[in-house]
Design a protein around this motif. Structure first.
Motif, PDB file in Angstrom:
ATOM      1  N   GLU A 293       0.828  -1.202   0.000  1.00 57.99           N
ATOM      2  CA  GLU A 293       0.000   0.000   0.000  1.00 57.99           C
ATOM      3  C   GLU A 293       0.869   1.262   0.000  1.00 57.99           C
ATOM      4  O   GLU A 293       1.684   1.473   0.887  1.00 57.99           O
ATOM      5  N   SER A 294       0.660   2.121  -0.991  1.00 61.24           N
ATOM      6  CA  SER A 294       1.484   3.323  -1.118  1.00 61.24           C
ATOM      7  C   SER A 294       1.245   4.314   0.019  1.00 61.24           C
ATOM      8  O   SER A 294       2.141   5.094   0.357  1.00 61.24           O
ATOM      9  N   ASP A 295       0.043   4.319   0.607  1.00 59.89           N
ATOM     10  CA  ASP A 295      -0.257   5.267   1.678  1.00 59.89           C
ATOM     11  C   ASP A 295       0.548   5.016   2.948  1.00 59.89           C
ATOM     12  O   ASP A 295       0.625   5.895   3.810  1.00 59.89           O
ATOM     13  N   VAL A 296       1.141   3.832   3.086  1.00 63.13           N
ATOM     14  CA  VAL A 296       1.931   3.561   4.286  1.00 63.13           C
ATOM     15  C   VAL A 296       3.422   3.473   3.977  1.00 63.13           C
ATOM     16  O   VAL A 296       4.233   3.281   4.896  1.00 63.13           O
TER      17      VAL A 296
ATOM     18  N   PHE B   3      -1.529  -0.639  12.496  1.00 60.84           N
ATOM     19  CA  PHE B   3      -1.646   0.816  12.407  1.00 60.84           C
ATOM     20  C   PHE B   3      -0.301   1.408  11.981  1.00 60.84           C
ATOM     21  O   PHE B   3       0.754   1.030  12.504  1.00 60.84           O
ATOM     22  N   TYR B   4      -0.360   2.349  11.032  1.00 60.71           N
ATOM     23  CA  TYR B   4       0.830   3.007  10.501  1.00 60.71           C
ATOM     24  C   TYR B   4       0.658   4.524  10.633  1.00 60.71           C
ATOM     25  O   TYR B   4      -0.450   5.058  10.458  1.00 60.71           O
ATOM     26  N   ALA B   5       1.748   5.235  10.916  1.00 58.09           N
ATOM     27  CA  ALA B   5       1.678   6.695  11.015  1.00 58.09           C
ATOM     28  C   ALA B   5       3.072   7.269  10.790  1.00 58.09           C
ATOM     29  O   ALA B   5       4.078   6.551  10.754  1.00 58.09           O
TER      30      ALA B   5
ATOM     31  N   THR C 133      -1.935  11.771   9.948  1.00 61.40           N
ATOM     32  CA  THR C 133      -2.841  10.688   9.583  1.00 61.40           C
ATOM     33  C   THR C 133      -2.349   9.342  10.086  1.00 61.40           C
ATOM     34  O   THR C 133      -1.160   9.023   9.969  1.00 61.40           O
ATOM     35  N   VAL C 134      -3.283   8.566  10.642  1.00 62.04           N
ATOM     36  CA  VAL C 134      -3.044   7.177  10.999  1.00 62.04           C
ATOM     37  C   VAL C 134      -3.795   6.304  10.000  1.00 62.04           C
ATOM     38  O   VAL C 134      -4.987   6.525   9.750  1.00 62.04           O
TER      39      VAL C 134
ATOM     40  N   VAL D  71      -5.789  13.419  12.960  1.00 64.36           N
ATOM     41  CA  VAL D  71      -5.745  14.250  14.159  1.00 64.36           C
ATOM     42  C   VAL D  71      -5.190  15.607  13.755  1.00 64.36           C
ATOM     43  O   VAL D  71      -4.670  15.763  12.649  1.00 64.36           O
ATOM     44  N   ASP D  72      -5.300  16.590  14.617  1.00 62.90           N
ATOM     45  CA  ASP D  72      -4.912  17.946  14.225  1.00 62.90           C
ATOM     46  C   ASP D  72      -3.543  18.341  14.772  1.00 62.90           C
ATOM     47  O   ASP D  72      -3.340  19.471  15.227  1.00 62.90           O
ATOM     48  N   ASP D  73      -2.598  17.411  14.695  1.00 64.88           N
ATOM     49  CA  ASP D  73      -1.228  17.705  15.100  1.00 64.88           C
ATOM     50  C   ASP D  73      -0.313  16.653  14.491  1.00 64.88           C
ATOM     51  O   ASP D  73      -0.754  15.545  14.143  1.00 64.88           O
ATOM     52  N   THR D  74       0.960  16.963  14.377  1.00 63.35           N
ATOM     53  CA  THR D  74       1.929  16.029  13.813  1.00 63.35           C
ATOM     54  C   THR D  74       2.181  14.885  14.783  1.00 63.35           C
ATOM     55  O   THR D  74       2.520  15.107  15.955  1.00 63.35           O
TER      56      THR D  74
END
Length: 501
Positions: free
Chosen positions: A144-147, A161-163, A171-172, A194-197
């Motif tokens: 998966e390219s998103d991870v 779970f990846y982040a 994004t998680v 979420v609204d933070d890094t």
């Protein structure tokens, strides 16, 4: 002159740097370097480290490459260096390449898991596709390219779970149930914003905690149909995900103001945040902004957490860290110096606690809590008491003796140093008194090196005559020999009262 007065104290309380020495308790320490608060009482000179694999991890382009990952997996140890991941057996003499071509790899994060009856480990490096190794150490990339480029990975409720991907730092991404490489939203995969890094992920009890730079969130639920994210705090974040560990029933992490814990409370689903490192806050203030990297490990059988402040260009011998030990309901601290990790892992196998670190400079994988030296380099230990006024700073004390209670594990060779009046240059400065095994033999007259007195529960009392006088007295123990650890349990000072100033 008056009769001899005794004053005894236990070594307890750890390193204290946020109070005047005048207000410190006698058993606390003004300096405590390479001694650990011992869960059995006292301050114990730490063990060293030794090579876990005798061969250096191969470099791929430069001998200056750091060991970016070390991880125990089954009967093997995995290590990443340069563009490759290698495996070896503990105590072995060679490494085998298991995956290569990992360009621009950064520090690794990994998770051991078992979704389908097969033990696996998944690794991420912040640049390449996540890679899964099965029990045969065959490597398979997650497609998966998103991870691709994820920095953090963890298994939670049968999902992976990846982040931390640089292009989507808030994004998680989570996989379908029981498949780390399947991402169909119709089959249970999804994303959470979420609204933070994001700076780290950690499972704790029944929740997944999402650590960010200035905020912390908690994800609850069992599947995409009922996952819920709620804020734990919007005012405190985690500086570095490599500092997050489960420790003594809580989560511990490095915040902007030192070490903090997330503790489960009696109220179901609730948590509380606490600051625990105020006693040694000055060390964190000196190192949080200047450290290049942070690493941490937990030593479960000692209820101990270690954090290391790694700085490029700083020699290993002067690289520092903090030891945190939970004793009862209190945290005690000391300073560690001489370990410079680039990566860490700890694992419990059949009751054996394995604590590893990958070297920043030499390319080796080392096992901590092994041997009496830092792979041949002397472990310099130092303890200093507060300046003891013995209840009255206005009366001179003429010292007669110091009685030392300690627990040796083998022959030792240290020095006891007595100083007066806050180490004033005008005060008495007697020469160091040797604290070695001959003192024990001279008192008891029944043992020699290697007999049971050095092997276990014996806690001898060494009665040392000393010189000098002062209004305040400080004790130091300095250890610079290649000897086994020992625990300082307590001291008794014997003195006569002199004139009042």
């Amino acid at each position: 002159m008056s009769a001899v007065q005794p004053s005894a104290f236990n070594c307890e309380g750890g390193l204290i740097l946020n109070r005047s020495t005048f207000m410190m308790q006698p058993g606390e320490a003004l300096e405590l370097r390479n001694f650990e608060p011992d869960i059995e009482g006292g301050y114990r000179r730490i063990n060293g480290f030794s090579k876990y694999v005798s061969a250096v991890v191969p470099h791929t382009s430069s001998s200056s490459e750091k060991v970016l990952m070390v991880a125990t997996f089954g009967s093997n140890v995995l290590a990443a260096r340069g563009t490759s991941i290698f495996s070896a057996t503990p105590g072995g003499s060679s490494w085998t390449s298991r995956d290569s071509g990992r360009t621009s790899a950064g520090k690794y994060n990994f998770e051991r898991f078992n979704f389908d009856g097969t033990d696996k480990i998944i690794v991420v490096d912040g640049a390449n596709a996540p890679t899964v190794f099965n029990s045969s150490l065959a490597a398979t990339d997650v497609s998966e390219s998103d991870v691709a480029g994820a920095k953090f990975v963890t298994a939670f409720k049968n999902h992976m779970f990846y982040a931390g991907k640089s292009t989507i730092p808030q994004t998680v991404v989570f996989s379908q149930p029981a498949d780390e490489d399947a991402f169909s939203s119709g089959s249970g995969a999804g994303t959470i914003n979420v609204d933070d890094t994001i700076t780290g992920l950690k499972v704790f009890r029944e929740d997944l905690f999402i650590f960010c730079e200035t905020r912390i969130f908690k994800l609850s639920g069992t599947s995409s149909s009922n996952f819920v994210v709620v804020p734990v705090t919007r005012d405190i974040g985690c500086i570095n995900g490599d500092t997050i560990q489960e420790f003594a029933g809580d989560l511990i992490f490095l915040g902007p103001d030192g070490l903090r814990t997330i503790a489960g409370t009696a109220r179901i689903g609730d948590v509380e945040l606490g600051t625990i490192s105020s006693n040694v806050q000055s060390i964190f203030n000196d190192n949080i902004s200047s450290a290049t990297e942070f690493d941490s490990v937990v030593i479960p059988d000692k209820t101990q957490y270690r954090i290391f402040f790694t700085k490029s260009g700083t020699a290993e011998t002067v690289t520092k860290g903090i030891i945190c030990v939970l004793k009862g309901q209190k945290f005690e601290f000391s300073e560690i110096q001489g370990i410079k990790p680039a990566s860490t892992d700890h694992f419990v196998s059949a009751g054996d606690v394995i604590v590893l670190h990958g070297a920043y400079e030499t390319g080796y994988v080392y096992r901590q809590e092994s041997g009496n030296t830092f792979d041949g380099t002397v472990v310099f230990g130092r303890y200093r008491s507060p300046d003891l006024t013995l209840a009255d700073p206005g009366i001179r004390k003429h010292m007669q003796r110091v009685i030392i209670n300690y627990k040796p594990e083998a022959a030792i060779n240290s020095n006891l140093i007595v100083r007066y009046d806050y180490e004033s240059a005008n005060s008495s400065r007697p020469a160091a008194y040797p604290l070695d095994s001959e003192d024990v033999v001279a008192i008891y007259g029944t043992s020699v090196y290697g007999t049971p007195i050095y092997g276990g529960a014996s806690q001898p009392l060494v009665r040392q005559s000393v010189e000098g006088s002062g209004f305040a007295i400080a004790l130091r123990v300095e250890d610079s020999a290649e000897t086994a650890p020992y625990s300082l349990k307590g001291f008794q000072l014997e003195y006569q009262l002199g004139e009042r100033r």
